[in-house]
Scaffold this motif. Structure first.
Motif, PDB file in Angstrom:
ATOM      1  N   GLU A   1      11.937  15.635  -6.210  1.00  9.06           N
ATOM      2  CA  GLU A   1      12.282  14.969  -6.155  1.00  9.06           C
ATOM      3  C   GLU A   1      12.494  15.076  -4.505  1.00  9.06           C
ATOM      4  O   GLU A   1      13.248  13.437  -4.347  1.00  9.06           O
ATOM      5  CB  GLU A   1      13.325  16.453  -5.329  1.00  9.06           C
ATOM      6  N   ARG A   2      12.256  14.783  -3.380  1.00  8.77           N
ATOM      7  CA  ARG A   2      11.644  14.260  -2.009  1.00  8.77           C
ATOM      8  C   ARG A   2      11.071  12.828  -1.921  1.00  8.77           C
ATOM      9  O   ARG A   2      11.181  11.798  -2.043  1.00  8.77           O
ATOM     10  CB  ARG A   2      11.062  14.886  -0.936  1.00  8.77           C
TER      11      ARG A   2
ATOM     12  N   SER B   1       1.072  -1.000   0.618  1.00  6.70           N
ATOM     13  CA  SER B   1       0.092   0.360  -0.023  1.00  6.70           C
ATOM     14  C   SER B   1       0.870   1.062   0.266  1.00  6.70           C
ATOM     15  O   SER B   1       0.277   2.345  -0.915  1.00  6.70           O
ATOM     16  CB  SER B   1      -0.927  -0.094   1.689  1.00  6.70           C
ATOM     17  N   ASP B   2       2.247   1.359   0.364  1.00  7.12           N
ATOM     18  CA  ASP B   2       2.919   2.631   0.512  1.00  7.12           C
ATOM     19  C   ASP B   2       3.407   2.619  -0.842  1.00  7.12           C
ATOM     20  O   ASP B   2       3.715   3.502  -0.601  1.00  7.12           O
ATOM     21  CB  ASP B   2       4.227   2.043   1.269  1.00  7.12           C
ATOM     22  N   VAL B   3       3.701   1.448  -1.200  1.00  7.22           N
ATOM     23  CA  VAL B   3       4.143   1.779  -3.012  1.00  7.22           C
ATOM     24  C   VAL B   3       3.126   2.638  -4.297  1.00  7.22           C
ATOM     25  O   VAL B   3       3.478   3.287  -4.503  1.00  7.22           O
ATOM     26  CB  VAL B   3       4.229   0.156  -3.964  1.00  7.22           C
ATOM     27  N   VAL B   4       2.276   2.093  -3.721  1.00 11.24           N
ATOM     28  CA  VAL B   4       0.773   2.558  -4.415  1.00 11.24           C
ATOM     29  C   VAL B   4       0.366   4.031  -4.121  1.00 11.24           C
ATOM     30  O   VAL B   4       0.463   4.599  -5.008  1.00 11.24           O
ATOM     31  CB  VAL B   4      -0.615   1.501  -3.566  1.00 11.24           C
ATOM     32  N   ASP B   5       0.451   4.386  -2.759  1.00 13.21           N
ATOM     33  CA  ASP B   5       0.123   5.707  -2.300  1.00 13.21           C
ATOM     34  C   ASP B   5       1.585   6.061  -3.079  1.00 13.21           C
ATOM     35  O   ASP B   5       0.782   7.903  -2.961  1.00 13.21           O
ATOM     36  CB  ASP B   5       0.450   5.768  -0.257  1.00 13.21           C
ATOM     37  N   THR B   6       2.186   6.448  -2.473  1.00 13.12           N
ATOM     38  CA  THR B   6       3.828   6.987  -2.815  1.00 13.12           C
ATOM     39  C   THR B   6       3.433   7.098  -4.566  1.00 13.12           C
ATOM     40  O   THR B   6       3.731   8.378  -4.858  1.00 13.12           O
ATOM     41  CB  THR B   6       5.197   6.159  -3.122  1.00 13.12           C
ATOM     42  N   ILE B   7       3.533   6.278  -5.178  1.00  9.87           N
ATOM     43  CA  ILE B   7       3.040   6.762  -7.016  1.00  9.87           C
ATOM     44  C   ILE B   7       1.597   7.217  -6.992  1.00  9.87           C
ATOM     45  O   ILE B   7       2.481   8.629  -8.081  1.00  9.87           O
ATOM     46  CB  ILE B   7       2.904   5.332  -7.429  1.00  9.87           C
ATOM     47  N   GLU B   8       1.201   7.815  -6.495  1.00 12.57           N
ATOM     48  CA  GLU B   8      -0.398   8.424  -6.171  1.00 12.57           C
ATOM     49  C   GLU B   8       0.188   9.933  -6.493  1.00 12.57           C
ATOM     50  O   GLU B   8      -0.495  10.636  -6.776  1.00 12.57           O
ATOM     51  CB  GLU B   8      -1.259   7.648  -5.557  1.00 12.57           C
ATOM     52  N   LEU B   9       0.721  10.133  -5.161  1.00 13.22           N
ATOM     53  CA  LEU B   9       1.387  11.419  -4.513  1.00 13.22           C
ATOM     54  C   LEU B   9       2.326  11.419  -5.335  1.00 13.22           C
ATOM     55  O   LEU B   9       2.251  13.213  -5.987  1.00 13.22           O
ATOM     56  CB  LEU B   9       2.637  10.801  -3.097  1.00 13.22           C
TER      57      LEU B   9
ATOM     58  N   PRO C   1      16.083  -5.955  -7.089  1.00 13.54           N
ATOM     59  CA  PRO C   1      16.231  -5.839  -6.149  1.00 13.54           C
ATOM     60  C   PRO C   1      16.192  -5.596  -5.052  1.00 13.54           C
ATOM     61  O   PRO C   1      15.460  -5.523  -4.149  1.00 13.54           O
ATOM     62  CB  PRO C   1      18.092  -6.250  -6.022  1.00 13.54           C
ATOM     63  N   SER C   2      15.458  -4.028  -5.346  1.00  5.94           N
ATOM     64  CA  SER C   2      15.224  -2.834  -4.569  1.00  5.94           C
ATOM     65  C   SER C   2      14.278  -2.778  -3.326  1.00  5.94           C
ATOM     66  O   SER C   2      13.227  -2.595  -2.040  1.00  5.94           O
ATOM     67  CB  SER C   2      15.563  -1.110  -5.294  1.00  5.94           C
ATOM     68  N   LEU C   3      12.854  -4.327  -4.392  1.00  4.73           N
ATOM     69  CA  LEU C   3      11.780  -4.359  -3.822  1.00  4.73           C
ATOM     70  C   LEU C   3      11.767  -5.807  -3.044  1.00  4.73           C
ATOM     71  O   LEU C   3      11.147  -5.327  -1.962  1.00  4.73           O
ATOM     72  CB  LEU C   3      10.931  -5.160  -4.965  1.00  4.73           C
TER      73      LEU C   3
ATOM     74  N   ALA D   1       9.355   4.632  -5.808  1.00  2.00           N
ATOM     75  CA  ALA D   1       8.709   5.860  -6.246  1.00  2.00           C
ATOM     76  C   ALA D   1       9.164   6.611  -8.327  1.00  2.00           C
ATOM     77  O   ALA D   1       8.381   7.660  -8.065  1.00  2.00           O
ATOM     78  CB  ALA D   1       8.345   6.655  -5.399  1.00  2.00           C
ATOM     79  N   SER D   2      10.626   6.422  -8.203  1.00  2.00           N
ATOM     80  CA  SER D   2      11.413   7.116  -8.915  1.00  2.00           C
ATOM     81  C   SER D   2      10.431   6.783 -10.486  1.00  2.00           C
ATOM     82  O   SER D   2       9.793   5.664 -10.570  1.00  2.00           O
ATOM     83  CB  SER D   2      12.660   6.980  -9.207  1.00  2.00           C
ATOM     84  N   PRO D   3      10.657   7.571 -11.834  1.00  2.00           N
ATOM     85  CA  PRO D   3       9.950   7.626 -13.098  1.00  2.00           C
ATOM     86  C   PRO D   3       9.929   6.221 -13.482  1.00  2.00           C
ATOM     87  O   PRO D   3       9.140   5.494 -13.957  1.00  2.00           O
ATOM     88  CB  PRO D   3       9.926   8.340 -13.727  1.00  2.00           C
TER      89      PRO D   3
END
Length: 245
Positions: free
Chosen positions: A159-160, A78-86, A238-240, A167-169
Motif C-alpha cells: 500500500e505504501r 530511475s525512481d520510476v524503474v526502482d519503485t516498479i521493481e520494488l 498528467p501525473s508524469l 507505482a500503482s498497478p
C-alpha cells in the motif's frame, strides 16, 4: 466535539485537493507550497493545511523544503524503474506467501471472479476494450493479491509503495486513443493475472512469485514506451509532471 469534526473534515478536504492537484499536474515537481497562501485558496485555517501536507510528505508526494515548509517532490526516471521493481518484489512475496500458507476457498474464489471480470473487458478489436473497467478491476486484483499473503506487513508495504502515482498497478495504462499501442501488453498482463492465481491455488510458491515479479515488468515496459518514444504519450498522463526528464 463539533470543532474536532470540522477540523478533520477540513484536513481531509485539503489532503484530497492538494493530492489531486499534484496528480493531475497542476502542481508540478519542485513547486514550493506556502501554508498561508494554500489555506487562503482553500478557504480554511492553516492547521488542517499543515496536517494535510505532513500526510502528503508521508505518502512521498511532498518533501521538506530548505528553510521550512514543503515542496512537491520531483522524481527521476530511475525512481520510476526502482519503485516498479520494488512493487514487483513485494507482490511476488505476497503471491509466494499466499501459495505456501494456503488461501481460504472464499478468498480464492473472490480473486478468481476478478480475473473473469477482467476477461470481459476485452473485445475482439482494440477499440472494444473497456479501459475504465479494466483499470478499476486491475486495482482490485492487486489489492486482493496483497491481502492473500496473510501478512499485514506485506500488505502495508505494498500500500505504501503504490501511493506514488507512477507505482500503482494502473499507472501507465493508456487512454483510449493509445489502445492500439498498449493492447499488446494488456493481453499478456491478463494472462499473468490468471497464471498467478493458478499458481497460488496449486500451492506453487516459487512459480507464483516469479510470475508476479514478471508481471510488474509490464508497467516497466509501458514506462519505457512512454519515456523513450512518442512524447505525446506523456501528455496523456498528467501525473508524469512529477518526473524530471
Amino acid at each position: 466535539m463539533a470543532s474536532q469534526t470540522t477540523a478533520k473534515t477540513h484536513t481531509l478536504r485539503a489532503l484530497i485537493e492538494v493530492r489531486q492537484r499534484i496528480l493531475n499536474g497542476t502542481l508540478s515537481g519542485g513547486t514550493r507550497l506556502f501554508e498561508v497562501a494554500l489555506a487562503e485558496d482553500l478557504e480554511i485555517s492553516r492547521t488542517p493545511v499543515r496536517e494535510a501536507m505532513s500526510r502528503l510528505a508521508e505518502e512521498g508526494l511532498l518533501e521538506r523544503a530548505p528553510g521550512g515548509g514543503f515542496a512537491v517532490r520531483s522524481f527521476a526516471y530511475s525512481d520510476v524503474v526502482d519503485t516498479i521493481e520494488l512493487r514487483g518484489v513485494l507482490e511476488g512475496t505476497a503471491a509466494r506467501l499466499a501459495a505456501e500458507r494456503g488461501v481460504a476457498e472464499g478468498r480464492l474464489s473472490q480473486i478468481q471472479t476478478i480475473v473473469k471480470q477482467l476477461d470481459d473487458c476485452f473485445g475482439d478489436a482494440p477499440q472494444d476494450t473497456d479501459l475504465e473497467r479494466y483499470s478499476e478491476l486491475n486495482a482490485e486484483f492487486h489489492l486482493a493479491l496483497s491481502r492473500l499473503s496473510g501478512s499485514a506487513v506485506i500488505e502495508r508495504e505494498i500500500e505504501r509503495v503504490t501511493r506514488l502515482p507512477f507505482a500503482s498497478p494502473s499507472a501507465f495504462l493508456p487512454d483510449h486513443g493509445r489502445l492500439d499501442i498498449f493492447r499488446k501488453t494488456l493481453m499478456p498482463a491478463q494472462e499473468q493475472h490468471r497464471a498467478i492465481v493458478d499458481a497460488i491455488a496449486r500451492r506453487e510458491g516459487a512459480r507464483a512469485e516469479a510470475i508476479a515479479r514478471e508481471h510488474a515488468h509490464t508497467a516497466k515496459r509501458n514506462a519505457e514506451q512512454i519515456f523513450g518514444g512518442d512524447q505525446s504519450l506523456r501528455s496523456s498522463l498528467p501525473s508524469l509532471a512529477l518526473i524530471a526528464g
